[in-house]
Design an enzyme around this catalytic site. Structure first.
Site, mmCIF file in Angstrom:
data_model
loop_
_atom_site.group_PDB
_atom_site.id
_atom_site.type_symbol
_atom_site.label_atom_id
_atom_site.label_comp_id
_atom_site.label_asym_id
_atom_site.label_seq_id
_atom_site.Cartn_x
_atom_site.Cartn_y
_atom_site.Cartn_z
ATOM 1 N N LYS A 196 9.887 -3.957 0.168
ATOM 2 C CA LYS A 196 9.044 -2.763 0.111
ATOM 3 C C LYS A 196 7.603 -3.179 0.376
ATOM 4 O O LYS A 196 7.014 -3.938 -0.399
ATOM 5 C CB LYS A 196 9.169 -2.082 -1.246
ATOM 6 C CG LYS A 196 8.238 -0.887 -1.409
ATOM 7 C CD LYS A 196 8.516 -0.124 -2.687
ATOM 8 C CE LYS A 196 7.503 0.995 -2.882
ATOM 9 N NZ LYS A 196 7.748 1.748 -4.113
ATOM 10 N N LYS A 249 11.637 -0.696 3.447
ATOM 11 C CA LYS A 249 10.788 0.494 3.315
ATOM 12 C C LYS A 249 9.340 0.133 3.601
ATOM 13 O O LYS A 249 8.881 -0.887 3.097
ATOM 14 C CB LYS A 249 10.937 1.010 1.881
ATOM 15 C CG LYS A 249 10.054 2.160 1.528
ATOM 16 C CD LYS A 249 10.181 2.482 0.072
ATOM 17 C CE LYS A 249 9.147 3.539 -0.244
ATOM 18 N NZ LYS A 249 8.896 3.655 -1.644
HETATM 19 C C1 PBG Z 1 7.504 4.613 -6.505
HETATM 20 C C2 PBG Z 1 7.886 4.993 -5.123
HETATM 21 C C3 PBG Z 1 7.061 5.255 -4.016
HETATM 22 C C4 PBG Z 1 7.895 5.660 -2.990
HETATM 23 C C5 PBG Z 1 9.212 5.599 -3.468
HETATM 24 N N1 PBG Z 1 9.183 5.166 -4.790
HETATM 25 C C6 PBG Z 1 5.581 5.260 -3.881
HETATM 26 C C7 PBG Z 1 4.799 4.038 -4.049
HETATM 27 O O1 PBG Z 1 5.319 2.920 -4.109
HETATM 28 O O2 PBG Z 1 3.589 4.201 -4.164
HETATM 29 C C8 PBG Z 1 7.449 6.112 -1.629
HETATM 30 C C9 PBG Z 1 8.369 7.053 -0.934
HETATM 31 C C10 PBG Z 1 7.750 7.838 0.174
HETATM 32 O O3 PBG Z 1 6.595 7.656 0.568
HETATM 33 O O4 PBG Z 1 8.466 8.703 0.679
HETATM 34 N N2 PBG Z 1 7.176 3.286 -6.678
HETATM 35 ZN ZN ZN Z 2 6.038 2.952 -8.651
#
Ligand code: PBG
Ligand code: ZN
Length: 327
Positions: A196, A249
């Site tokens: 991520k 992601k």
């Molecule tokens: C929470 C989370 C996020 C997303 C999924 N789970 C946001 C982040 O890490 O700030 C992003 C999903 C999206 O942008 O569609 N940690």
């Molecule tokens: Zn988070």
């Protein structure tokens, strides 16, 4: 053998021929719909930066799930927005928290007809908006793991089929696996947000989930977009820790990573077509600059071709409709 004997265009001559030799087929079973549910609101609230997406009430969440089940979308991933936030993100593990109530409601209504995935993180629940416990101005990894254990057990107890930790803490998959097994939830699967990246494409999500950090950013736990070897290490560690599925992601800037990870690990692999990717397409389509349907089918097919077995996408419901019309 080459031209003029070989003519690649022969198999592109008409739609049936093209369909016959199509290598990647997007199917409704590939899709997961992300949904937001908010505590303490009387009616669903539209999310401005994500046209067509809502912060749901429990009732509107159930109605949305009904529509998804009707068009054949097999799974949802749920994000909760609590009425009250605190530094420990208490709401995330509250047996009567918004996600736990949502899980019980949906399970009651749909039984086994819908897979329930929960995002496991704290940023929606903490007053500071970070994904864990903050100490001395930074997120304390190991204290956060203790909270993740509690959240995992509460989500499993409320009926989650798959738990998806997204906080990018070291050891989070191991901690959650141990906690689940220790509480009798050996059969609950873990979908690890393994690679991520820190991304500006999460902007609309943070509006939707009310989860933007109040200070600093997430670069001390999410990955640097410049890194590739690190993504491979992250995925490899999560598999060792017991992940059943791994995720890359955001999807579109990282199709190279997705392809590599599928090739190297041969794991069930998910890709998250994130909020900013959704917003870009929606904005251009609203201006009449892009054909939304064609663009979405192209993007989702490309994500699958790159190696995704599962695609998390806010387009899930619309794509399901379009795939039905196509066949
Ligand atoms: C929470 C989370 C996020 C997303 C999924 N789970 C946001 C982040 O890490 O700030 C992003 C999903 C999206 O942008 O569609 N940690
Ligand atoms: Zn988070």
């Amino acid at each position: 053998m080459s031209f003029p004997v070989v003519r690649m265009r022969r198999l592109r001559r008409n739609p049936l021929l093209r369909r016959m030799v199509q290598e990647t087929r997007l199917e409704v079973f590939d899709l997961v719909a992300p949904l937001f549910v908010k505590e303490g609101i009387a009616a669903p609230e539209p999310i401005a930066s994500m046209p067509g997406q809502y912060q749901h009430t429990l009732d509107s969440l159930v109605r949305e799930c009904e529509e998804l089940v009707e068009v054949g979308v097999p799974a949802v991933i749920l994000f909760g927005i609590p009425a009250r936030k605190d530094p420990e993100g208490s709401g995330a593990s509250d047996p009567n928290g918004i996600i736990q109530r949502a899980l019980r409601r949906i399970r009651e209504e749909f039984g086994e007809r819908l897979l329930l995935i929960t995002d496991l993180c704290m940023c929606e629940y903490t007053s500071h908006g970070h994904c864990g416990i903050v100490r001395n101005g930074t997120v304390d990894n190991d204290r956060t793991l203790d909270r993740y254990r509690e959240i995992a057990i509460s989500q499993a107890a409320a009926g989650a089929d798959i738990i998806a930790p997204s906080g990018m803490m070291d050891g989070q998959v191991q901690a959650i696996r141990e906690a689940l097994d220790g509480a009798g939830y050996q059969d609950i699967a873990i979908l690890a947000y393994a690679a991520k990246y820190a991304s500006s494409l999460y902007g609309p999500f943070r509006e939707a989930a009310e989860s933007a950090p109040k200070f600093g950013d997430r670069r001390s736990y999410q990955m640097d977009i410049a890194n590739r070897e690190e993504a491979i290490r992250e995925v490899s560690l999560d598999i060792e820790e017991g992940a059943d599925m791994v995720m890359v992601k955001p999807a579109l800037p990282n199709l190279d990573i997705l392809a590599k990870i599928k090739e190297l690990f041969r794991m069930p692999t998910a890709a998250y077509n994130v909020s900013g990717e959704y917003a870009m397409v929606k904005a251009a389509a609203q201006q009449g600059w892009l054909d939304e349907r064609a663009t979405v089918v192209e993007i989702l097919t490309a994500i699958k071709r790159a190696g995704a077995d599962v695609i998390l996408t806010y387009f899930a419901k619309d794509a399901a409709h379009w795939l039905r019309e196509r066949s």
